[in-house]
Design a protein around this motif. Structure first.
Motif, PDB file in Angstrom:
ATOM      1  N   SER A   1       0.843  -1.192   0.000  1.00 49.05           N
ATOM      2  CA  SER A   1       0.000   0.000   0.000  1.00 49.05           C
ATOM      3  C   SER A   1       0.885   1.252   0.000  1.00 49.05           C
ATOM      4  O   SER A   1       2.091   1.172  -0.253  1.00 49.05           O
TER       5      SER A   1
ATOM      6  N   ARG B   1      -0.623   5.162   6.249  1.00 41.41           N
ATOM      7  CA  ARG B   1      -0.979   3.894   6.884  1.00 41.41           C
ATOM      8  C   ARG B   1      -0.476   2.694   6.106  1.00 41.41           C
ATOM      9  O   ARG B   1      -1.007   1.589   6.227  1.00 41.41           O
TER      10      ARG B   1
ATOM     11  N   CYS C   1       2.046  -0.424   5.058  1.00 42.16           N
ATOM     12  CA  CYS C   1       2.485  -1.526   5.926  1.00 42.16           C
ATOM     13  C   CYS C   1       3.662  -1.132   6.815  1.00 42.16           C
ATOM     14  O   CYS C   1       4.722  -0.728   6.343  1.00 42.16           O
TER      15      CYS C   1
HETATM   16  C1  HEM Z   1       4.975  -9.571   2.133  1.00 42.95           C
HETATM   17  C2  HEM Z   1       4.525  -9.275   3.354  1.00 42.95           C
HETATM   18  C3  HEM Z   1       3.539  -8.174   3.655  1.00 42.95           C
HETATM   19  C4  HEM Z   1       2.660  -7.511   2.826  1.00 42.95           C
HETATM   20  C5  HEM Z   1       2.451  -7.681   1.325  1.00 42.95           C
HETATM   21  C6  HEM Z   1       1.951  -6.562   3.660  1.00 42.95           C
HETATM   22  C7  HEM Z   1       0.969  -5.700   3.201  1.00 42.95           C
HETATM   23  C8  HEM Z   1       0.258  -4.818   4.010  1.00 42.95           C
HETATM   24  C9  HEM Z   1      -0.812  -3.974   3.531  1.00 42.95           C
HETATM   25  C10 HEM Z   1      -1.326  -3.903   2.091  1.00 42.95           C
HETATM   26  C11 HEM Z   1      -1.261  -3.251   4.599  1.00 42.95           C
HETATM   27  C12 HEM Z   1      -2.431  -2.246   4.600  1.00 42.95           C
HETATM   28  C13 HEM Z   1      -1.921  -0.839   4.442  1.00 42.95           C
HETATM   29  C14 HEM Z   1      -3.055   0.163   4.355  1.00 42.95           C
HETATM   30  O1  HEM Z   1      -3.952   0.130   5.212  1.00 42.95           O
HETATM   31  O2  HEM Z   1      -3.089   0.969   3.407  1.00 42.95           O
HETATM   32  C15 HEM Z   1      -0.454  -3.628   5.739  1.00 42.95           C
HETATM   33  C16 HEM Z   1      -0.599  -3.082   7.008  1.00 42.95           C
HETATM   34  C17 HEM Z   1       0.169  -3.433   8.086  1.00 42.95           C
HETATM   35  N1  HEM Z   1       1.184  -4.362   8.107  1.00 42.95           N
HETATM   36 FE1  HEM Z   1       1.833  -5.462   6.526  1.00 42.95          FE
HETATM   37  N2  HEM Z   1       2.400  -6.649   4.959  1.00 42.95           N
HETATM   38  C18 HEM Z   1       3.381  -7.615   4.995  1.00 42.95           C
HETATM   39  C19 HEM Z   1       4.121  -8.006   6.097  1.00 42.95           C
HETATM   40  C20 HEM Z   1       4.048  -7.426   7.341  1.00 42.95           C
HETATM   41  C21 HEM Z   1       4.897  -7.762   8.467  1.00 42.95           C
HETATM   42  C22 HEM Z   1       6.032  -8.803   8.432  1.00 42.95           C
HETATM   43  C23 HEM Z   1       4.495  -6.983   9.514  1.00 42.95           C
HETATM   44  C24 HEM Z   1       4.995  -6.901  10.929  1.00 42.95           C
HETATM   45  C25 HEM Z   1       6.031  -7.540  11.404  1.00 42.95           C
HETATM   46  C26 HEM Z   1       3.402  -6.147   9.041  1.00 42.95           C
HETATM   47  C27 HEM Z   1       2.741  -5.219   9.805  1.00 42.95           C
HETATM   48  C28 HEM Z   1       1.708  -4.409   9.376  1.00 42.95           C
HETATM   49  C29 HEM Z   1       0.996  -3.448  10.225  1.00 42.95           C
HETATM   50  C30 HEM Z   1       1.255  -3.186  11.717  1.00 42.95           C
HETATM   51  C31 HEM Z   1       0.037  -2.829   9.408  1.00 42.95           C
HETATM   52  C32 HEM Z   1      -0.988  -1.749   9.813  1.00 42.95           C
HETATM   53  C33 HEM Z   1      -0.384  -0.377   9.537  1.00 42.95           C
HETATM   54  C34 HEM Z   1      -1.354   0.768   9.877  1.00 42.95           C
HETATM   55  O3  HEM Z   1      -2.574   0.583   9.818  1.00 42.95           O
HETATM   56  O4  HEM Z   1      -0.879   1.872  10.204  1.00 42.95           O
HETATM   57  N3  HEM Z   1       3.161  -6.444   7.720  1.00 42.95           N
HETATM   58  N4  HEM Z   1       0.454  -4.593   5.355  1.00 42.95           N
END
Ligand code: HEM
Length: 174
Positions: A115, A119, A121
């Motif tokens: 994204s 906000r 990731c």
């Molecule tokens: C290939 C792996 C990953 C992909 C493709 C991915 C993708 C995403 C996407 C599309 C969002 C939504 C963003 C939005 O709301 O616009 C997100 C949010 C989030 N991701 Fe990931 N993610 C991955 C791995 C991880 C990992 C390893 C962690 C933590 C160790 C993580 C933690 C988070 C958190 C905390 C959010 C919420 C952020 C917010 O709302 O402020 N993600 N992720």
């Protein structure tokens, strides 16, 4: 197609890392082809196709669209990762999407699997490090293929994330 790419990745691993040590993150800048393959896997893998729901907290204008305060938005990352105006061959696995004419890695504006904006990731950096280290460490030691006579399938299960259906894979020491 992927086995050809995997062989090129293994050739890059053999040349840059060798077999006497594990890959490390500092190798990434010397491995543009591998980096491009990982990006292309993420583009096609498209594991969060509908992103996370957001809400406009004030009346907002985007291009010619008016989005009133309180509107729920599901930003379809899928449509950007497959946009015909942004990718040369959106429907085929093609690491060249991320390589320039000299074989150097090139960033693409439409590559947004994590994204974008405030906000986006929080785990992006960690995920990118893990993807590189796991992918290169596995391909350093093994070649992967479908069992004899079977075609690998791209079928998936759609939930909050898009995940592969169970499948068999052969790992042969490299
Ligand atoms: C290939 C792996 C990953 C992909 C493709 C991915 C993708 C995403 C996407 C599309 C969002 C939504 C963003 C939005 O709301 O616009 C997100 C949010 C989030 N991701 Fe990931 N993610 C991955 C791995 C991880 C990992 C390893 C962690 C933590 C160790 C993580 C933690 C988070 C958190 C905390 C959010 C919420 C952020 C917010 O709302 O402020 N993600 N992720």
């Amino acid at each position: 197609m992927f086995s050809l790419c995997a062989e090129k990745v293994q050739a890059e691993i053999d040349a840059v890392v060798g077999s006497s040590r594990l890959p490390s993150l500092t190798d990434r800048e010397n491995m543009p082809y591998t980096d491009a393959v990982i990006h292309e896997i993420q583009r096609m893998g498209n594991i969060v196709p509908l992103n996370v729901a957001h809400v406009a907290n004030k009346d907002t204008t985007v291009d010619k669209y008016t989005i009133p305060k309180g509107t729920m938005i599901l930003p379809a990352l899928h449509s950007v990762l497959n946009d015909k105006t942004m990718w040369e061959t959106p429907d085929s696995f093609n690491p060249q999407h991320f390589l320039d004419q000299d074989g150097k890695f090139r960033r693409r504006e439409a590559f947004i699997p994590f994204s974008m904006g405030k906000r986006s990731c929080l785990g992006e950096q960690l995920a990118r490090m893990e993807l590189f280290l796991f992918f290169t460490s596995l391909l350093q030691r093994f070649s992967f293929s479908a069992p004899a006579g079977e075609q690998p399938s791209l079928e998936f299960k759609l939930g909050v994330t898009r995940s592969p259906k169970p499948y068999l894979l052969c790992a042969v020491p490299h």
